[in-house]
Design an enzyme around this catalytic site. Sequence first.
Site, mmCIF file in Angstrom:
data_model
loop_
_atom_site.group_PDB
_atom_site.id
_atom_site.type_symbol
_atom_site.label_atom_id
_atom_site.label_comp_id
_atom_site.label_asym_id
_atom_site.label_seq_id
_atom_site.Cartn_x
_atom_site.Cartn_y
_atom_site.Cartn_z
ATOM 1 N N CYS A 276 40.442 45.786 43.939
ATOM 2 C CA CYS A 276 40.760 46.021 45.323
ATOM 3 C C CYS A 276 42.116 45.145 45.709
ATOM 4 C CB CYS A 276 39.444 45.270 46.278
ATOM 5 S SG CYS A 276 38.614 44.202 45.480
ATOM 6 N N ARG A 305 36.163 40.519 32.987
ATOM 7 C CA ARG A 305 35.580 39.340 33.503
ATOM 8 C C ARG A 305 34.866 38.481 32.374
ATOM 9 N NH1 ARG A 305 32.025 42.072 38.354
ATOM 10 N NH2 ARG A 305 33.957 42.997 39.410
ATOM 11 N N GLN A 323 35.278 50.783 35.852
ATOM 12 C CA GLN A 323 34.703 51.147 37.271
ATOM 13 C C GLN A 323 35.105 52.283 37.812
ATOM 14 O OE1 GLN A 323 33.367 47.758 39.945
ATOM 15 N NE2 GLN A 323 35.131 46.614 39.098
ATOM 16 N N ASP A 325 35.645 52.893 41.130
ATOM 17 C CA ASP A 325 35.870 52.227 42.027
ATOM 18 C C ASP A 325 36.754 53.083 43.049
ATOM 19 O OD1 ASP A 325 35.840 49.975 43.525
ATOM 20 O OD2 ASP A 325 37.477 48.907 42.581
ATOM 21 N N HIS A 327 38.518 52.696 47.354
ATOM 22 C CA HIS A 327 38.638 51.745 48.580
ATOM 23 C C HIS A 327 39.001 52.933 49.813
ATOM 24 C CE1 HIS A 327 38.836 48.859 45.408
ATOM 25 N NE2 HIS A 327 38.150 48.206 46.440
ATOM 26 N N LYS A 411 27.141 44.328 51.934
ATOM 27 C CA LYS A 411 27.248 45.442 51.348
ATOM 28 C C LYS A 411 25.756 46.090 51.299
ATOM 29 C CE LYS A 411 26.610 43.070 46.833
ATOM 30 N NZ LYS A 411 26.863 42.946 45.499
ATOM 31 N N HIS A 457 34.512 49.286 50.362
ATOM 32 C CA HIS A 457 34.712 49.349 48.945
ATOM 33 C C HIS A 457 33.479 50.317 48.411
ATOM 34 C CE1 HIS A 457 37.055 45.389 48.843
ATOM 35 N NE2 HIS A 457 36.697 45.544 50.149
#
Length: 586
Positions: A276, A305, A323, A325, A327, A411, A457
Site C-alpha cells: 500500500c 514478513r 499477494q 493486491d 488499492h 475490513k 484495500h
Amino acid sequence: MRDFLNDVELNTLNHSCAHVMAQAVKHLYPQAKFWVGPVVEEGFYYDIDLGDQTITDDDLPKIEKEMKKICKDGKRIVRHEVSREEALKEFADDEYKVDLISNMPEGTVISTYSQGDFTDLCRGPHVDTVKKCKNFKLLKHSGAYWKGDKNNKVLQRIYGVCFPTKEELDEHLALLEEAKERDHRKLGKELGIFMFADLVGRGLPMWLPNGFTVRRILSDYIMDKELDLGYEHVMTPSVANVALYKTSGHWDHYKDDMFPAMEMDDEAYVLRPMNCPEHMMIYKSQLHSYRDLPIRMAEIANDFRFEASGALTGIERARAFTQNDSHIFLRPDQIAQEFKEVSKLILDVYKDFGFTDYEFRLSLRDPEDTEKYFGNDELWEKSENELRAVLNDMGVKYYEAKGEAAFYGPKLDVQVKSALGHDVTLSTIQLDYQLPERFELTYVDENGEKVRPVVIHRAILGSLDRFIAFLLEETKGVLPLWLAPKQVVVLPVKNEYHEEYAQEVVKKLRKAHFRVQLDNRDEKLGYRIREAQMHKIPYELVLGNNERDEGTVTYRQYGHQEQTTVPFDEFVALLNDEVEKKALQK
C-alpha cells in the site's frame, strides 16, 4: 470438531491425560524431569528432559502401553495445596519445577496433583480418576527448546489427545488421517509444486515447474478479471526506504513482523511486508480530478514478513509470498458502489472455484485496546459505520469481530470453511481514511478544492501461496483441468509401434495450447498408468494400433475407470469446453 482450548470438559480431560503420560514416562525412564504439559489446539503435550536419551517413533507404543496400565489401575487424582517452601523441598531434584516455583508471584496458591506413585506441580483442574483418561492416543514427538529459547537445552516434546469416549477418539483420529492426506505440504512434494531448503532459508518457498504453472494461470486468471473491471496493473520494488514505512505507520505498528533494515549509503532499506505505501506514492505522483476517480490500481506483488519459526506452515504461512493486491482511490460518494463491485468480484471468483461454505466477517477495532491501531477515533468510527451501512444496504449476512481490524482501518473478511472444518480468511476488503491522510493524498473536487480521497484495500485471492495451499487441501491435489499443471499425459502402448503417433498427438495438443506430457519410458503400460494416477493428471490418453490406424484417441479421466475412444478433434473440443466453463473436477 470439539474445541480443546475452550471446551471445559475436554480441556480438563486432556490436561489430566498429560499427567498420565508423564507418569508412564517416569515409570519407563526414571531419570525423566518435566517442564510443562499444557492443553493445546490439537490435544496436549509435555516437555520432558530425558538426559542423553531421545524419544523415537518406536517408543510411543511403549509409553501408550504403560499409560493403559495406569488408567486400568484407576488411581484417584488428588489435589494438595502447599507452601512455596514445601513445593521447593518436594521438587528439589527437578530444576525445571524449581524454576517454575521460583518465578511464581508472591501469594500464588501452589498446588500439586497426585495419582498413585506420581505427583506433579499443577494448578489444575483435573478429572477425579485416571480411569477417565483411557481413550487416548499419542500422536507425535519433536524437540523443543526449554522456554522456547534457542540458547537453552532441547527437551523432548510428546503430543497426545484424549476424549471421553472411544467413538469420539476414533472419529478424531479418522479426521487426522484425512488431514494428513490433504496436507498441502505432502501434496506439494508429491506433485512437484514447491520445495524448501534450509540452505536457501526457512519459510522461503521455491516454486517448481508444476507449481509455477499453477501460479501463472492463477495470476493471469485474476488479472484478466481485473482488466475487465477497469483495473490498471503496476509493478513496484520489493525493497524500499524505511522512511516510506515510517510515513505509512507500518514501521511503528508492524516493524516486529518485518525483516531487519539494511543500512547502506546513509539510508535504511527494508523488504516490504505489503504494497500500500508504494501504491500511495504512485497515486501522489500525478494531479487527479474528481472525474478521474475511482482509480483501481492492482499488482501481483512479492512481499516478505519475518514470521516466527514456529508459525511457519509450508506455503500457507511463509516468509516470502505473493499477494493479489489492489488499492482503489475513490470519492466518499463512491464507497458503497465500489464496495458492492468488489464483493461481486469475490463471489464471481468463488463460483469459479466451487466455494460455497463461507461467511462475511466485519473486522473492527477493539475500543478497549487502541494502542495497536493508528489514526483518530472520529475516522475509525466513520469508516466502521460506513462499512456497516454498506453491508446492511447489500443485504449481506455478516457477523462482527472486535480486534480483527487492520491497524489502519476496518475490513470485511471472507471466512471460508475448509474441507477439514478450519476457518480460513481468503479475501478481504478494507476501508481506509488513514493512509490518504498520512500521505497527504488529494484530488480536485467539483468546486476546484483539493480534498482527500478514500482508499479501499482489497485482495481477492489474497496470498497466491495461501490460496494454492487451500486449493490443494480442498481438492486433495486433484485440480480442475483449466488449472492443472499437466492436463494430459500421452501413453503409447509400445514405443516401437506407437511412439510416432503419440509424438504427433502431443504436437497437436501443444499447438492447441494444452499442457501435455509424453510418457514413453521403457516401462510397462500399467506402471505408467498408475504413475499418471499418482500425479493426478486429469486425462490419460492410451494409444495403440487402433488409435494409430484410425486417428483416434482413447482417454480416461482421473478418478474414473471407463475408457472412451473418440476422434482426435472431438477430444480437443471436449477439453476446450471443459476449460472454457472452468468445470470442476467430477
